[in-house]
Design a protein around this motif. Structure first.
Motif, mmCIF file in Angstrom:
data_model
loop_
_atom_site.group_PDB
_atom_site.id
_atom_site.type_symbol
_atom_site.label_atom_id
_atom_site.label_comp_id
_atom_site.label_asym_id
_atom_site.label_seq_id
_atom_site.Cartn_x
_atom_site.Cartn_y
_atom_site.Cartn_z
ATOM 1 N N THR A 45 0.723 -1.171 -0.012
ATOM 2 C CA THR A 45 -0.102 -0.061 0.001
ATOM 3 C C THR A 45 0.878 1.159 -0.121
ATOM 4 O OG1 THR A 45 -1.626 -1.100 1.393
ATOM 5 C CG2 THR A 45 -1.837 1.096 1.125
ATOM 6 N N LEU A 46 1.925 1.338 0.982
ATOM 7 C CA LEU A 46 2.582 2.550 0.873
ATOM 8 C C LEU A 46 3.594 2.715 -0.215
ATOM 9 C CD1 LEU A 46 3.500 2.462 4.966
ATOM 10 C CD2 LEU A 46 1.995 3.898 3.860
ATOM 11 N N VAL A 47 3.947 1.638 -0.726
ATOM 12 C CA VAL A 47 4.699 1.727 -2.003
ATOM 13 C C VAL A 47 4.192 2.342 -3.258
ATOM 14 C CG1 VAL A 47 6.171 0.344 -4.017
ATOM 15 C CG2 VAL A 47 6.673 0.036 -1.339
ATOM 16 N N ARG A 48 2.804 1.858 -3.246
ATOM 17 C CA ARG A 48 1.913 2.250 -4.434
ATOM 18 C C ARG A 48 1.595 3.584 -4.277
ATOM 19 N NH1 ARG A 48 -2.366 -1.214 -3.917
ATOM 20 N NH2 ARG A 48 -3.484 0.380 -2.596
ATOM 21 N N GLU A 49 1.664 4.388 -2.855
ATOM 22 C CA GLU A 49 1.409 5.662 -2.590
ATOM 23 C C GLU A 49 2.593 6.542 -2.989
ATOM 24 O OE1 GLU A 49 0.331 7.770 1.318
ATOM 25 O OE2 GLU A 49 -0.895 6.100 1.166
ATOM 26 N N LEU A 50 3.851 5.935 -2.671
ATOM 27 C CA LEU A 50 5.250 6.695 -2.950
ATOM 28 C C LEU A 50 5.398 6.434 -4.517
ATOM 29 C CD1 LEU A 50 7.181 5.126 -0.043
ATOM 30 C CD2 LEU A 50 6.453 7.406 -0.302
ATOM 31 N N ILE A 51 4.816 5.688 -5.242
ATOM 32 C CA ILE A 51 4.905 5.551 -6.706
ATOM 33 C C ILE A 51 4.058 6.604 -7.209
ATOM 34 C CG2 ILE A 51 4.487 4.276 -8.803
ATOM 35 C CD1 ILE A 51 5.534 1.990 -7.316
ATOM 36 N N GLU A 52 2.773 6.597 -6.694
ATOM 37 C CA GLU A 52 1.900 7.930 -7.164
ATOM 38 C C GLU A 52 2.223 9.256 -7.052
ATOM 39 O OE1 GLU A 52 -1.890 7.130 -5.164
ATOM 40 O OE2 GLU A 52 -2.140 5.223 -6.345
ATOM 41 N N LYS A 53 2.921 9.193 -5.824
ATOM 42 C CA LYS A 53 3.812 10.603 -5.514
ATOM 43 C C LYS A 53 4.992 11.093 -6.187
ATOM 44 C CE LYS A 53 0.563 11.965 -2.306
ATOM 45 N NZ LYS A 53 0.285 11.477 -1.041
ATOM 46 N N LYS A 54 5.349 10.196 -7.253
ATOM 47 C CA LYS A 54 6.645 10.226 -7.721
ATOM 48 C C LYS A 54 7.980 9.927 -7.050
ATOM 49 C CE LYS A 54 6.453 14.452 -9.756
ATOM 50 N NZ LYS A 54 7.125 15.362 -10.412
ATOM 51 N N MET A 55 7.760 9.649 -5.939
ATOM 52 C CA MET A 55 9.026 9.679 -4.975
ATOM 53 C C MET A 55 9.783 8.212 -5.185
ATOM 54 S SD MET A 55 10.287 11.343 -2.715
ATOM 55 C CE MET A 55 11.888 11.009 -1.425
ATOM 56 N N VAL A 56 8.853 7.168 -5.737
ATOM 57 C CA VAL A 56 9.680 6.074 -5.779
ATOM 58 C C VAL A 56 9.452 5.551 -7.407
ATOM 59 C CG1 VAL A 56 9.562 3.407 -5.052
ATOM 60 C CG2 VAL A 56 9.533 5.259 -3.362
#
Ligand SMILES: [Zn+2]
Length: 400
Positions: A45-56
């Motif tokens: 869940t958190l990785v998906r969020e970080l990918i959406e925010k361009k961070m990862v």
């Protein structure tokens, strides 16, 4: 679970995942879950969020141990950009970097001295405007401004309490820049910012207990413990330039006698050299007018035996100061920075020999001492690191 504590837990977990990817990436989701003991769904869940925010970013596919190859994750170093200002006594070095500390653009803003408090604050605004003008394509992705300021700084309020070399007091740096540019602003003393720069981008990356000693016109140190700056009770931790080495020594700018600064700073080196020349030392430097420590270094480079000896002697004084530091803080690494550190090849051997002779234990004798490799924008990179810390920390002020 209350909403507040749920949010806190989420921020903590996100910070753990970000730091894991930063330090160990490329890394798979499964590996993150295994090494952080977070559950695979939480990581997902958190990785998906970080990918959406361009961070990862999802990078190349990793090695498979049978079955499908895992997708590897890395930090997107080009997701966001940061402005770093190094506000020295004569100029402001302004840089724009990505998250890896890569300098995209830089400008040098000369201060017209003398100036008032208001004029200095205006100079900071103008230097920031100048770097923004050069960086228009990145403007939407800039997340903050860091300021490395010489003198005494209250990092909590973002005030410069006292800038001795400009003789200015109580300047609201953080509020001034935040009101003008609507970015998060962090301010820190320059020696401490330097320590953070080494910790994030330099040789101190994997040092849990790092001390960066800046030897220039003055002498100061920044301490990071587990990646966090140690400031002390009232922001004077690291003032090692004023530790007493010689009870009967020269009078220091602080009024005391025999401070470390009176033996190892740039001006101290030139004063001692001049005195020895007056006493009859044989050297090419006897012809030089307004002798500086840079002249001593250049003479050493040109083969002047006396100049080399002056620097070797300076190294043994630095070694005494560093041994005191080792006995007080027991760091895993010491990084030397500032003008005098450029004479590394002459001072480092005697620094190491002195520590080897004086330190109490075998491991203390082997404390790593290195010369910085961060280059001319080192303090401005420290200013950048002030913002990066906010991005990765669980209690950081930047939410993406
Ligand atoms: Zn002093």
């Amino acid at each position: 679970m209350k909403r507040g504590s749920f949010q806190e837990m989420k921020a903590l977990n996100k910070s753990i995942i970000l730091m894991k990817i930063l330090n160990d990436g490329p890394i798979s989701r499964a590996q993150i879950a295994k090494e952080t003991k977070l559950t695979p769904p939480t990581v997902g869940t958190l990785v998906r969020e970080l990918i959406e925010k361009k961070m990862v970013l999802e990078s190349s596919q990793g090695e498979s141990k049978g079955g499908r190859k895992p997708t590897m994750l890395i930090i997107n170093q080009k997701a966001y950009y940061i402005i770093g200002l190094d506000a020295g006594p004569t100029k402001i070095d302004a840089i724009l970097t990505d998250l890896s500390g890569k300098v995209i653009s830089n400008i040098e803003y000369k201060l017209s001295l003398p100036l008032t408090e208001d004029e200095f604050l205006t100079s900071l605004i103008e230097a920031t405007e100048a770097i923004l003008e050069q960086s228009t394509e990145y403007i939407d992705d800039i997340i903050g401004i860091g300021v490395a300021m010489h003198g005494v700084v209250d990092a909590e309020t973002g005030y410069s309490l006292y800038a001795p070399n400009l003789d200015l007091y109580n300047m609201p740096i953080s509020d001034t820049l935040a009101n003008h540019f609507s970015y998060i602003v962090k301010v820190e003393n320059d020696a401490r910012a330097l320590a953070l720069a080494e910790n994030w981008f330099g040789q101190g990356k994997n040092s849990e207990r790092l001390v960066v000693v800046n030897i220039g016109t003055g002498v100061g140190a920044g301490v990071t413990i587990d990646g966090e700056l140690y400031r002390g009770e009232s922001y004077i931790a690291g003032e090692i330039g004023h530790m007493t080495i010689d009870l009967k020594g020269e009078v220091c700018t602080c009024g005391n006698r025999g401070c470390l600064q009176t033996l190892i700073s740039g001006p101290a080196i030139s004063t001692r050299t001049k005195k020895m020349i007056d006493e009859g030392a044989v050297t090419s430097l006897s012809e030089v007018k307004d002798l500086t420590s840079l002249d001593v270094y250049q003479a050493a480079e040109a083969g002047d035996a006396f100049a080399r000896e002056v620097l070797r002697e300076t190294g043994s004084y630095i070694g005494i100061g560093l041994t005191n530091l080792i006995h007080t803080l027991n760091p895993s690494q010491i990084v030397l920075s500032g003008g005098v550190s450029k004479a590394g090849k002459y001072i480092l051997p005697t620094i190491k020999a002195t520590i080897d002779k004086r330190a109490l234990t075998k491991t203390a004798k082997q404390t790593m001492v290195n010369i910085t490799e961060l280059g001319d924008h080192a303090s401005a990179l420290g200013a950048v690191a002030l913002i990066i810390v906010e991005l990765f920390a669980k209690n950081g002020e930047i939410t993406i």
